[in-house]
Design an enzyme around this catalytic site. Structure first.
Site, PDB file in Angstrom:
ATOM      1  N   ASP A   1      54.878  45.201  54.472  1.00  0.00           N
ATOM      2  CA  ASP A   1      55.825  46.148  55.072  1.00  0.00           C
ATOM      3  C   ASP A   1      55.219  46.933  56.236  1.00  0.00           C
ATOM      4  OD1 ASP A   1      54.216  47.287  53.002  1.00  0.00           O
ATOM      5  OD2 ASP A   1      55.521  49.038  52.904  1.00  0.00           O
TER       6      ASP A   1
ATOM      7  N   GLU B   1      54.580  48.322  50.044  1.00  0.00           N
ATOM      8  CA  GLU B   1      53.345  49.000  49.637  1.00  0.00           C
ATOM      9  C   GLU B   1      53.353  50.452  50.090  1.00  0.00           C
ATOM     10  OE1 GLU B   1      49.796  51.022  49.751  1.00  0.00           O
ATOM     11  OE2 GLU B   1      50.636  50.300  51.614  1.00  0.00           O
ATOM     12  N   GLU B   2      53.883  50.693  51.295  1.00  0.00           N
ATOM     13  CA  GLU B   2      53.823  52.051  51.847  1.00  0.00           C
ATOM     14  C   GLU B   2      54.611  53.057  51.009  1.00  0.00           C
ATOM     15  OE1 GLU B   2      51.761  52.869  53.936  1.00  0.00           O
ATOM     16  OE2 GLU B   2      51.331  51.187  55.275  1.00  0.00           O
TER      17      GLU B   2
ATOM     18  N   HIS C   1      48.512  54.503  60.360  1.00  0.00           N
ATOM     19  CA  HIS C   1      49.770  55.274  60.346  1.00  0.00           C
ATOM     20  C   HIS C   1      49.940  56.098  61.624  1.00  0.00           C
ATOM     21  CE1 HIS C   1      50.483  55.072  55.693  1.00  0.00           C
ATOM     22  NE2 HIS C   1      49.892  53.984  56.160  1.00  0.00           N
TER      23      HIS C   1
HETATM   24 ZN   LIG Z   1      49.499  52.339  55.070  1.00  0.00          ZN
HETATM   25 ZN   LIG Z   2      48.200  49.676  54.320  1.00  0.00          ZN
END
Ligand SMILES: [Zn+2]
Ligand SMILES: [Zn+2]
Length: 396
Positions: free
Chosen positions: A83, A141-142, A368
């Protein structure tokens, strides 16, 4: 040297590997929306000759590669998350994200490309594999949400998975280095929501009211003492309050304040202890000030704990790939979290980091960030470490 021309084979696949990463980078999709990403992954795996299952735990994809070096053998799961993040990329790159508001700003585009290239590479070496390799392309996952539904959807069964490995591309670590460590590696993460209730009224007449802002201020300070006074000085842990909201005007005592925060620990007992004691301390401090506090815990995921034997296997693979001098020593734990932890809870495994930062090339932006990028030299390193570990694990 049992791996023969593995390094040369990977070098030949480098351009395709980089192009694969860039194509996923151009087309990021957010958690639970990874439909085109999943379709592209499934298509690639089918062309490589794997048995493919789509829609595993939502938008997850599973590819199964059966080795032909004899009957039976073990099954190794290779996990890659897929993702992207809700960020608009500001990098001026030919392969920048084509979707405003979405960006592969954590390197998961690289994880997909590495795992697909590994599938190609191992499919061409089926005869060296005694057992099976299962590839789990995990969504979300995020949001710490994708591992659990994949597991409850049966990714660890038929064939039963014996061990799991996975990597994260890591820009804080210079490209060329690989970080491998047994034991707790990434922290657990839980969200807490603390509601402090008082009784609102006129700001000039506090004695007639109960002020939840004063109580909340004391709770914030008191909770930090759990880390300095109640948790062992040899056990790191984090409590961060990220938001504090309440009140309507400068001269009014608020009715209620809400604090939201995150709790990180490396030890399951510390994690449970902190989550319990934060509620007790908050209630106790609030009661002493005539207020009330109520804690809600939104469970995230446990710590990533690496198994000693599988970590040793990965360390040998990393040494063969980058040399022992490029495996940093000392405590390399990270205070971030990853729901790879749930796979590691299910079977012995190892999660490791592949350095992707490069100061000379200006690749220094944190994960991020809208400026995040990786040194693509990390990609073949990731493939090689996973390939060596897999072939070793499945050798007779
Ligand atoms: Zn991340
Ligand atoms: Zn990651």
């Amino acid at each position: 040297m049992p791996h023969g021309d593995l390094t040369a084979d990977i070098a030949q696949r480098r351009d395709a590997l980089v192009e694969l990463r860039r194509s996923f980078h151009r087309h990021p999709e957010l958690a639970w929306e990874e439909r085109e990403t999943a379709a592209a992954i499934a298509d690639h795996l089918r062309r490589a000759g794997l048995d493919v299952t789509e829609g595993v735990g939502g938008t997850g994809v599973v590819g199964l590669l059966r080795g032909t070096a004899g009957e039976g053998g073990r099954t190794l799961l290779v996990r890659a998350d897929i993702d992207a993040l809700p960020i608009t990329e500001v990098n001026d790159l030919a392969y920048r994200s084509e979707t405003p508001g979405k960006m592969h700003a954590c390197g998961h585009d690289g994880h997909i490309a590495i795992a697909l290239t590994l599938a190609d590479l191992l499919a061409a070496r089926r005869d060296q594999l005694h057992g099976a390799v299962k590839f789990a392309f995990q969504p979300a996952e995020e949001r710490m949400g994708g591992a659990e539904p994949m597991i409850s959807d049966g990714v660890m069964r038929s064939p039963d998975v014996d061990a799991v490995i996975g990597l994260h591309i890591w820009s804080p670590t210079p490209v060329g280095d690989v970080v491998v460590q047994a034991g707790p590696f990434f922290a657990s993460a839980d969200e807490i929501a603390l509601t402090v209730r008082g009784r609102g009224g006129h700001g000039a007449m506090p004695h007639l009211n109960v002020d939840p802002i004063v109580a909340a201020a004391q709770i914030v300070v008191a909770v930090q003492t759990l880390l300095s006074r109640e948790i062992s000085p040899f056990h790191p842990a984090v409590v961060t309050f990220g938001t504090i909201t309440g009140g309507t005007a400068f001269n009014i005592v608020a009715d209620e304040v809400e604090l939201r925060g995150t709790v990180r620990a490396y030890d399951a007992a510390d994690r449970a202890f902190l989550l319990r004691r934060i509620g007790e301390v908050a209630s106790g401090v609030a009661a002493s000030l005539r207020a009330e506090a109520q804690l809600e815990v939104i469970h995230g995921c446990p710590a990533c704990v690496n198994d000693a034997d599988i970590t040793e296997l990965v360390r040998r693979a990393a040494e063969a790939t980058v040399g022992a001098e490029h495996i940093p020593s000392g405590d390399q734990r990270q205070s971030v979290s990853d729901d790879m932890a749930l796979f590691l809870e299910a079977v012995p495994g190892c999660y490791f980091l592949v350095g992707a930062g490069n100061v000379e090339k200006g690749i220094t932006a944190p994960h991020h960030s809208a400026r995040f990028d990786i040194d693509e030299d990390a990609l073949p390193i990731g493939v090689e470490v996973l390939a060596r570990a897999t072939i070793d694990y499945l050798s007779r």
